[in-house]
Design an enzyme around this catalytic site. Sequence first.
Site, PDB file in Angstrom:
ATOM      1  N   ALA A 148       3.156   1.523   2.854  1.00 13.43           N
ATOM      2  CA  ALA A 148       4.315   0.621   2.731  1.00 13.43           C
ATOM      3  C   ALA A 148       5.429   1.276   1.913  1.00 13.43           C
ATOM      4  O   ALA A 148       6.615   1.149   2.234  1.00 13.43           O
ATOM      5  CB  ALA A 148       3.890  -0.697   2.106  1.00 13.43           C
ATOM      6  N   CYS A 160       0.831  -1.209   0.000  1.00 13.21           N
ATOM      7  CA  CYS A 160       0.000   0.000   0.000  1.00 13.21           C
ATOM      8  C   CYS A 160       0.869   1.263   0.000  1.00 13.21           C
ATOM      9  O   CYS A 160       2.095   1.198   0.118  1.00 13.21           O
ATOM     10  CB  CYS A 160      -0.933  -0.009   1.201  1.00 13.21           C
ATOM     11  SG  CYS A 160      -0.058   0.118   2.784  1.00 13.21           S
ATOM     12  N   HIS A 186       6.210   6.318  -2.266  1.00 16.61           N
ATOM     13  CA  HIS A 186       7.568   6.818  -2.537  1.00 16.61           C
ATOM     14  C   HIS A 186       7.508   8.321  -2.829  1.00 16.61           C
ATOM     15  O   HIS A 186       8.296   9.109  -2.329  1.00 16.61           O
ATOM     16  CB  HIS A 186       8.188   6.127  -3.756  1.00 16.61           C
ATOM     17  CG  HIS A 186       8.167   4.635  -3.713  1.00 16.61           C
ATOM     18  ND1 HIS A 186       8.047   3.866  -4.842  1.00 16.61           N
ATOM     19  CD2 HIS A 186       8.253   3.774  -2.672  1.00 16.61           C
ATOM     20  CE1 HIS A 186       8.060   2.585  -4.503  1.00 16.61           C
ATOM     21  NE2 HIS A 186       8.180   2.507  -3.195  1.00 16.61           N
ATOM     22  N   ARG A 194      12.765  -5.778   4.908  1.00 14.67           N
ATOM     23  CA  ARG A 194      13.767  -5.168   4.014  1.00 14.67           C
ATOM     24  C   ARG A 194      15.021  -4.932   4.830  1.00 14.67           C
ATOM     25  O   ARG A 194      14.981  -4.251   5.846  1.00 14.67           O
ATOM     26  CB  ARG A 194      13.257  -3.827   3.455  1.00 14.67           C
ATOM     27  CG  ARG A 194      12.564  -3.987   2.129  1.00 14.67           C
ATOM     28  CD  ARG A 194      11.942  -2.696   1.718  1.00 14.67           C
ATOM     29  NE  ARG A 194      12.897  -1.737   1.202  1.00 14.67           N
ATOM     30  CZ  ARG A 194      13.277  -1.681  -0.072  1.00 14.67           C
ATOM     31  NH1 ARG A 194      12.820  -2.513  -0.949  1.00 14.67           N
ATOM     32  NH2 ARG A 194      14.130  -0.752  -0.481  1.00 14.67           N
TER      33      ARG A 194
HETATM   34  S1  SF4 Z   1      -1.382  -1.788   5.954  1.00 16.20           S
HETATM   35 FE1  SF4 Z   1      -2.481  -0.143   7.035  1.00 16.20          FE
HETATM   36  S2  SF4 Z   1      -2.134   1.642   5.713  1.00 16.20           S
HETATM   37 FE2  SF4 Z   1      -1.677  -0.138   4.449  1.00 16.20          FE
HETATM   38  S3  SF4 Z   1      -3.636  -0.631   3.390  1.00 16.20           S
HETATM   39 FE3  SF4 Z   1      -3.555  -1.853   5.284  1.00 16.20          FE
HETATM   40  S4  SF4 Z   1      -4.692  -0.618   6.767  1.00 16.20           S
HETATM   41 FE4  SF4 Z   1      -4.107   0.752   5.103  1.00 16.20          FE
END
Ligand code: SF4
Length: 456
Positions: free
Chosen positions: A49, A46, A175, A80
Amino acid sequence: MTTILPECDIPIPQRQPHIICHDPDNMVLPICNVQTVPGDMTERGCTFAGCRGVVGGPVKDAIQLVHGPIGCAYYTWGTRRNLSDTKLHRKYCFSTDLTEESVIYGGGKKLLNSIIESHELFPEGKAVFVYSTCVVGLIGDDTDSICKQAQEKIGIPVIPFHCEGFRGVSQSLGHHIANRTLFEKVVGTEEPHETTPYDMCIVGEFNIDGDAWIIKPLFERMGVKVLSVFTGNASYSDIPPMHRAKLNIVQCQRSSTYIAKMIHDRYGIPYLNVSLFGMAQTAQALRDVGKFFHLEENAEKVIAQELALYQSRINHYRKKLEGKKCFIYQGAPRAWHWMGPMRELGIETILTATTFGHKDDYEKIMEKAKPGHICIDNPNALEIEEYLLKLKPDFFIGGLKEKYLTYKLGIPFINGHSYEEGPYAGFKGFVNFAKDIDVAVNSPVWKFINQPLEMN
Ligand code: SF4
């Protein structure tokens, strides 16, 4: 027709324009950087991330605070291997741990308290990076004003990143958000202690398994002063003076060209795209930087020294790997960064795939691809499996998510995201890379796969 619909995708024909078989006479690029179709089991990360996990996270002396439910913080450390030479980095994960109550009443108070508490517990942190995840976007916490308030209280920079996971089609937007935030809030806020005519920043280098520790000395031996690495093993204080570099070189051109371009547009600092994987590409990068700083002779000297040390070892591995075929599946640029080095080892890349490639990534892949090469944008696990079975490469380079699928099919695997026994960058790193491929491909273990078990 050069697009393909694999058998596993018959129920989701929308996948067809994402998968192509390269035909130079009828060049088509895969559709990319668009939302994944519901029902397609994408492997993408996402926006959060990309922001936290890739660009912001490697800053080693910043407290990395995830503002959201604890689940979002899971993928923060360990997957990572951005190495650093401090204890704060990698060892700790900070989260505001939002729960149902915060969704109802807001998470602002929790955020302010978490910033103050983390600063009290870890006064060695030079800044606090606050990453908003999906829930924060939905409940609408005013993170900007809370971070401002916290900064006044604790006296160190508190930087909010608006990187809620749902904002982009993949981690790629994250990014961009990290680059833009650091550029707008940090770059140019301090001047370097001293400048020289040879100051350079290495941008888009995340010190995976120590890559930056191989790369940086190559340029320093040429007489270049590396002002900062963005952001592998970076201190917070390395980022403000980036605007005083004479040149930026960009290694990961998907995650970090943004900041190099912004520095160029505001401060007029030029940037060069480089690849620091493989002998030929690394040598080219040194030559390009040497030409820019009029240090051509120094560059040639370093290249000659490195070739003398490592070329014979590469030749040794080439003899063992010549004629092998591989799949490369990476985030984006490593897919094309590694096609050249593969050729140096006598290996043909027959399939490339990327999780979040953009048009320019696929153009670079196609420049290097032979007719018949398969290219997949945003693949799902079933597509990977189908092509592994159909094309039977000698090995596969991917990430942890694909490792055991590949092993179960009896195909050697190399971790291209976090490496096996890296670093992989530069001349010395390329020897590690070649050795790991040799160990994987030529291991006798593969002879025992799918053999009938002898029962006593
Ligand atoms: S990890 Fe957290 S920020 Fe990423 S899509 Fe899932 S709920 Fe949303």
